[in-house]
Design an enzyme around this catalytic site. Structure first.
Site, mmCIF file in Angstrom:
data_model
loop_
_atom_site.group_PDB
_atom_site.id
_atom_site.type_symbol
_atom_site.label_atom_id
_atom_site.label_comp_id
_atom_site.label_asym_id
_atom_site.label_seq_id
_atom_site.Cartn_x
_atom_site.Cartn_y
_atom_site.Cartn_z
ATOM 1 N N CYS B 413 -47.553 -6.873 -7.839
ATOM 2 C CA CYS B 413 -48.005 -7.689 -6.718
ATOM 3 C C CYS B 413 -49.319 -8.405 -6.984
ATOM 4 O O CYS B 413 -49.495 -9.549 -6.608
ATOM 5 C CB CYS B 413 -48.101 -6.852 -5.452
ATOM 6 S SG CYS B 413 -49.248 -5.481 -5.558
ATOM 7 N N HIS B 457 -50.778 -2.851 -1.782
ATOM 8 C CA HIS B 457 -50.107 -4.136 -1.981
ATOM 9 C C HIS B 457 -51.154 -5.247 -1.960
ATOM 10 O O HIS B 457 -52.258 -5.066 -1.468
ATOM 11 C CB HIS B 457 -49.074 -4.339 -0.858
ATOM 12 C CG HIS B 457 -48.132 -5.467 -1.100
ATOM 13 N ND1 HIS B 457 -47.495 -5.642 -2.296
ATOM 14 C CD2 HIS B 457 -47.703 -6.489 -0.293
ATOM 15 C CE1 HIS B 457 -46.720 -6.715 -2.223
ATOM 16 N NE2 HIS B 457 -46.837 -7.245 -1.010
ATOM 17 N N ASP B 473 -46.181 -13.882 0.997
ATOM 18 C CA ASP B 473 -46.145 -12.760 0.066
ATOM 19 C C ASP B 473 -45.286 -13.151 -1.129
ATOM 20 O O ASP B 473 -44.060 -13.051 -1.095
ATOM 21 C CB ASP B 473 -45.554 -11.529 0.756
ATOM 22 C CG ASP B 473 -45.685 -10.289 -0.103
ATOM 23 O OD1 ASP B 473 -46.038 -10.426 -1.296
ATOM 24 O OD2 ASP B 473 -45.441 -9.183 0.410
#
Lengths: 318, 659
Positions: B413, B457, B473
């Site tokens: 991520c 994250h 995202d």
């Protein structure tokens, strides 16, 4: 400083010096308990642990600290009960010759629990330890070096323990007025008792010297092993004792006047040596001291009586 | 005959010494796992040396050697950590010094000191972990230490294993009631006595102020709990669970970091707000000021505030487990109008780093001016060519995002968020990186949502005129499962995680795991979290309102007396010797009956003599008296009466009538 304070408090509490009638049971009011130096350091450790727990908000730190602190409290009980209800009796206090090590005997019994690391000590001396098992008697001998003849006194005894973890010192005092009779140190240069012993020459019996073998007679209890006729025994004859001419019939008098030496102690040493010599050769002997006369006889108890007379000559009785 | 004089060898009894060395090794072992290798080697060698000295009865090392070792160990610690204070360095120093203490220890007194040092080492372990397993392990260590003390306090015959462990265990077990009383009643304070050293408490796991490729994927490997959430109503869908943490705006080409100053948000109202959700968060201490909540905060816990980038903060670093209630609008729109400097800082990048990425962004900007079109291009790129992995290849130190975007194309991520924000900035769209946690896992027993470090994250927000800040995202574009089902779903059934999480998310083990979590929860709440508030709450429930430390101190004293007294009485009554033997007691009763009838036994009279006299004075009692006397003599002076015989004696004494 602390030890002194403790000593003076204890002295004040245990003023009584009358001998105690055995057996002495260490009941609750006789037992004292205080932390040891290790115990104080442990307490300090606990403080540090507590501060660390508070500061770092460590719950497990609190648990550790409180667990150890409570355990110290429980350890105090365990130390106390390691001493409680022990039964003490005076033990063997065998006489010794001056210069030897005397042992003051104490025996300890426990009613039920096994007691580990029970220590007994005389004032200012190293302790002697014993484990006391139920149903058995632990015998402790407290060594004491003797210098001069007379009566060696044990003094008050401290019974103590630090088991199980050494944080506490539980102790009690016992005074049995133990004493050991210290015989004069035999003077090895004193030679043999003078052969002119009055009684012997008066009776006109020839004195043929100590070592001259004269006859065999049947064994009597108390005869010295070295006088036993082992060869005869080997020939399957009954137990016989050799008699020597010097001791055959005469009575030997060990006389204060005959013991020529520098001073009283030296004279007593000479006499002590003579007593041992005479006993060794199975001679019947008497002892004359100023103010004391012991009629001739022989055997273990006679020897003891003579040596005690020498030990206590001009001494207060035990 | 069992008397012995004390042995006073500086080599100490070998068996006792081995106990001490083993106890020390056990307590130090958890430390060694987190210290550099040389500490373990040093400790092992020094302890083995000490054992050898005693075993072979050889000389202790000369003073010079121990001094040299001390200096070497101190320098070693300094070179490893760059300092001698701070948690790791101080504990390392303590470990090596305790080894040296063992080496030179010769007397009983030093043994005691070494053991106390051992207790201190137990405490230092709690600085790193206070879990149930470690607690039990340390309890075992304490037990061994006390058993060691018992061994050293035995004189003469060395104690057997049971003779050490039993008394030590008894001490600990009997100490438990008082310990519990102390734990409950000892007044807790709010603040530490002095300021905590920077890293005294575990702050190792958790998000940090910066993000560069690699640091979140390290977090992901930890299944430590970050926080737990209890929702007031239904749990919102998984894909909306973005727990906002630090917002990273400053960018130097590699590392994203928090801006120095961000103003506070004065009012919590947004352009659009809906879907209000209330929940309670129990946050594990992480040593930083931020709190975690869902976007966007609607109401705040006390002492908390929100920055203009919607970051939620507490006034003090979270050094203890913290529980707070708050609510959020899951549907919101925020930041249509932003100051110029915010816009500018969200566009800044180092032009000489990651040149290919910058060129790509500029190219997109030249093709279209619609931000949404640019966004679509970027997401398509990620979706088509990139792979999600926890083990990304190492990247170039100077232009890592270039290498990631155009060569390796494998990442996690933080790679996606970082590179995406850079591409957006290059294309003229203000963008920033948001770190935090995404998702969580529901414990079916408590219905709590558990968010772990593994759920850490990073995502992005871009600013579009007229719409404000929008969450994007990019990881979802690569691996939608990450956002829908969590890390493990994203990584597939086999997974690369070392922990239990990977293997058995829905399987058999999970029920055990949840039960364990519940136990852990209670442990956290009632043992580890037993602080001042909890203590007040506890006594409040019992009906003592507003209890203060004086009252607690008073109760502590009472409890000490009561609990301590109960333990002592239990202990001392149990082994109080029986005063009178039963047979003697029966005999005494018999004599008392006769005495009442006029036949008193003289003190000097033995039982048989007395019997003879009874016979002559009271012939009518002769038979019964003889029976009792002979039984008594047998029981008391014989080889020992059976229980049966004892009963019989007592019965006959009871039935005996002298009159």
């Amino acid at each position: 400083m602390f030890a002194e304070l403790r000593q003076s408090i204890a002295d004040w509490i245990f003023r009584a010096t009358v001998p105690e009638t055995p057996p002495v049971t260490l009941v609750q009011r006789r037992i004292f308990i205080l932390p040891t130096r290790q115990g104080y350091v442990f307490a300090l450790t606990l403080v540090v642990l507590l501060v660390a727990s508070i500061n770092y908000q460590l719950s497990l730190g609190f648990i550790l600290t409180f667990l150890l602190a409570s355990m110290a409290g429980v350890a105090m009980l365990h130390t106390w009960r390691n001493l409680a209800h022990l039964k003490l009796r005076p033990g063997r206090c065998d006489a010794v010759f001056a210069g030897e090590t005397a042992h003051f005997g104490v025996t300890i019994e426990t009613p039920a629990l096994t007691r580990f690391a029970i220590a007994v000590r005389r004032q200012d001396e190293e302790p002697v330890y014993a484990d006391v098992v139920a149903g058995e008697t632990a015998a402790i001998g407290l060594p004491a070096h003797t210098r001069r003849r007379g009566v060696a006194r044990c003094g008050r005894l401290e019974v103590f323990t630090r088991y199980p973890i050494g944080l506490f010192h539980a102790w009690s005092y016992v005074d049995f007025h133990l004493a050991v009779i210290v015989y004069p140190r035999p003077d090895p240069n004193a030679g043999t008792p003078p052969a002119q012993s009055r009684s012997a020459s008066e009776e006109g019996i020839p004195i043929a010297g100590d070592e001259e073998f004269n006859m065999l007679r049947s064994y009597r209890a108390g005869d010295a092993p070295k006088l036993i006729a082992w060869k005869a025994l080997a020939r399957e004859q009954p137990l016989l004792t050799k008699e020597f001419s010097a001791m055959a019939s005469s009575e030997l008098w060990l006389d204060w006047e005959d013991a020529r030496a520098a001073d009283i102690e030296a004279r007593l040493s000479v006499l002590a040596h003579w007593v041992l010599q005479a006993e060794q050769f199975g001679q019947s002997y008497g002892l004359r001291l100023p103010g004391t006369v012991i009629a001739p006889a022989r055997g273990e108890s006679h020897r003891t009586r003579c040596l005690e007379a020498l030990a206590l000559f001009q001494e207060p009785s035990p | 005959m069992s008397a012995v004089a004390i042995p006073a060898s500086p080599h100490l009894d070998f068996r006792n010494l081995m106990w001490l060395l083993a106890a020390m090794a056990f307590v130090v072992a958890p430390h060694l796992t987190r210290m550099p290798y040389w500490v373990g080697v040093f400790f092992g060698v020094v302890v083995a040396w000490r054992a050898w000295i005693s075993w072979a009865a050889v000389h202790f090392p000369p003073r010079l050697v121990t001094v040299a070792l001390t200096v070497a160990a101190t320098f070693g610690t300094y070179f490893t950590y760059g300092r001698l204070f701070g948690r790791e360095a101080a504990v390392t120093l303590l470990v090596v010094m305790s080894a040296l203490k063992l080496l030179e220890m010769r007397t009983q007194r030093e043994v005691a000191l070494a053991i106390y040092l051992g207790f201190f080492l137990v405490m230092t372990n709690f600085l790193f972990s206070q879990s149930i397993p470690l607690g039990l392990y340390m309890l075992a260590c304490v037990w061994i230490f006390i058993a060691t003390m018992v061994g050293f306090n035995r004189i003469g015959r060395p104690a057997s294993l049971a003779e050490r462990l039993r008394p030590a265990g008894a001490l600990l077990v009997q100490a438990l009631p008082l310990m519990v009383a102390f734990f409950i009643l000892f007044p807790r304070t709010q603040a530490p006595l002095w300021a905590l050293p920077q890293d005294a408490r575990g702050s190792a796991t958790g998000l940090s102020e910066t993000m560069s490729p690699g640091n979140i994927s390290n977090l992901i490997k930890s299944d430590a709990i970050a926080f737990r959430v209890q929702f007031d109503g239904d749990r919102p869908p998984y894909s909306t669970l973005y727990w906002r943490g630090p917002v990273l705006v400053d960018f130097d080409g590699v590392t994203w970091s928090m801006p120095q100053v961000v103003p506070m948000l004065s009012r919590l109202d947004y352009m659009r707000q809906g879907n209000l959700t209330s929940y309670t968060v129990t946050l594990e201490p992480h040593g930083k000021v931020w709190l975690f909540g869902l976007d966007a905060p609607a109401s705040l816990p006390p002492n908390a505030y929100v920055l203009t980038d919607l970051e939620l903060r507490d006034r003090r670093p979270v050094a203890e487990r913290k529980r707070y209630e708050m609510s959020s609008y899951l549907d919101y729109r925020y930041g249509e109008h932003i100051p110029v400097y915010v816009r500018q800082s969200a566009l800044r990048f180092e032009a000489d780093r990651n040149p290919r990425a910058i060129a790509l962004g500029r190219q997109w900007a030249s093709e279209t001016s619609d931000p949404r079109a640019i966004l679509a291009k970027a997401l398509t790129l990620y979706n088509r060519e990139f792979t999600y992995t926890l083990e990304p290849p190492l990247l170039d130190a100077r232009s890592p995002y270039d290498e990631f975007l155009f060569e390796t194309k494998k990442g996690f991520c933080e790679h996606y968020a970082g590179s995406f924000a850079l591409l957006m900035r290059a294309a003229g769209i203000p963008a920033r990186v948001v770190t935090g946690y995404q998702g969580g896992e529901v414990n079916p027993y408590t219905n709590e949502l558990i968010v772990r470090q593994a759920d850490a994250h990073a995502w992005t927000e871009i600013w579009i005129a007229g719409e404000g800040w929008l969450r994007v995202d990019p990881t979802a574009a690569v691996s939608p499962l990450r956002v829908e089902g969590g890390v493990n779903a994203a990584l597939g059934p086999i997974g690369v995680l070392p922990s239990l999480i990977a293997a058995d998310r829905f399987g058999v083990l999970s029920s055990i795991r949840y039960a364990w979590q519940m136990l852990n929860g209670q442990w956290n709440e009632w043992v580890l979290g037993y602080n001042m508030d909890r203590q007040r709450q506890f006594f409040g429930n019992l009906g003592f309102r507003d209890i203060d430390w004086r009252t607690l101190g008073f109760w502590l004293m009472i409890a000490t007396f009561v609990v301590g007294g109960a333990v002592s009485i239990g202990l001392l009554v149990r082994d109080r010797p029986r005063r009178i033997e039963p047979s003697l007691a029966a005999w005494n009763r018999f004599c008392a009956k006769l005495a009442a009838a006029g036949v008193a036994r003289a003190p000097h009279e033995g039982p048989l003599d007395f019997l003879a006299r009874v016979r002559s004075i009271r012939p009518q009692l002769a038979q019964a008296a003889q029976d009792i006397t002979l039984r008594y003599v047998d029981a008391r002076y014989g080889p020992g009466a059976s229980r049966q015989a004892m009963k019989e004696l007592e019965r006959r004494v009871r039935e005996f009538r002298a009159a």
